[in-house]
Design a protein around this motif. Structure first.
Motif, PDB file in Angstrom:
ATOM      1  N   TYR A  91      51.352  40.107  -0.784  1.00 19.89           N
ATOM      2  CA  TYR A  91      51.361  41.071   0.320  1.00 19.89           C
ATOM      3  C   TYR A  91      51.809  40.409   1.622  1.00 19.89           C
ATOM      4  O   TYR A  91      52.631  40.951   2.355  1.00 19.89           O
ATOM      5  N   THR A 118      56.320  47.135   5.587  1.00 14.42           N
ATOM      6  CA  THR A 118      56.493  47.667   4.252  1.00 14.42           C
ATOM      7  C   THR A 118      55.138  47.835   3.578  1.00 14.42           C
ATOM      8  O   THR A 118      54.221  47.054   3.794  1.00 14.42           O
ATOM      9  N   SER A 119      55.048  48.869   2.774  1.00 17.37           N
ATOM     10  CA  SER A 119      53.847  49.104   1.993  1.00 17.37           C
ATOM     11  C   SER A 119      54.082  48.527   0.607  1.00 17.37           C
ATOM     12  O   SER A 119      55.180  48.626   0.073  1.00 17.37           O
ATOM     13  N   GLU A 147      48.676  46.373  -1.528  1.00 20.58           N
ATOM     14  CA  GLU A 147      47.943  46.679  -0.305  1.00 20.58           C
ATOM     15  C   GLU A 147      46.618  47.390  -0.580  1.00 20.58           C
ATOM     16  O   GLU A 147      45.597  47.071   0.036  1.00 20.58           O
TER      17      GLU A 147
END
Ligand code: ZN
Length: 149
Positions: free
Chosen positions: A97, A104-105, A109
């Motif tokens: 992550y 950005t996802s 997450e």
């Protein structure tokens, strides 16, 4: 005034740095490892007490910047009650992550919870290791080789 998301995260980091959770020695620890980040001078030792596969207690000691201390504090809260396998996969998710571009996802997450507060380092790659250092120590303590960098 509504704080922006990033200032909220900033406050979580500063808070954990000023009042770290589970800081100090751990009586009866079964697993421990240290890690050092020469770029910043951070040193952290993670100590765990496992009952079978389950992490009963997690504490840390060390000297380092606010980010490394906050990350270690968050780590102790995040891994307590998890199995060793869950904790190492959380460490891997966090490392992935934090190496994604800001904004950005990622699928990693969702299970990270409060750890997303560390996302500021996505904008400052030079500081990434400050945040991942305690997690390297965790993986080493649990007998897992840290990933190659
Ligand atoms: Zn640092």
């Amino acid at each position: 005034m509504t704080p922006t998301l990033s200032s909220l995260y900033q406050r979580i980091i500063l808070d954990h740095n000023a009042r770290p959770h589970n800081h100090g020695p751990l009586e009866g620890s079964t697993h421990e490892a240290s890690a050092h980040n020469p770029l910043c001078g951070d040193r952290v030792t993670i100590r765990l007490r496992l009952d079978g596969e389950r992490i009963e207690e997690a504490r840390f000691e060390g000297d380092g910047c606010a980010l490394s201390r906050a990350s270690a504090s968050l780590l102790t809260l995040a891994v307590k009650g998890r199995t060793a396998g869950e904790a190492t996969s959380l460490a891997a998710d966090l490392a992935r992550y934090l190496s994604t571009p800001p904004g950005t996802s990622t699928p990693e997450e969702a299970p990270l919870g409060d750890l997303v507060a560390l996302q500021g380092v996505r904008e400052v790659p030079a500081r990434r290791r400050c945040a991942t250092l305690p997690w390297e120590a965790l993986r080493a303590a649990l007998g897992e080789e840290p990933p190659r960098r």
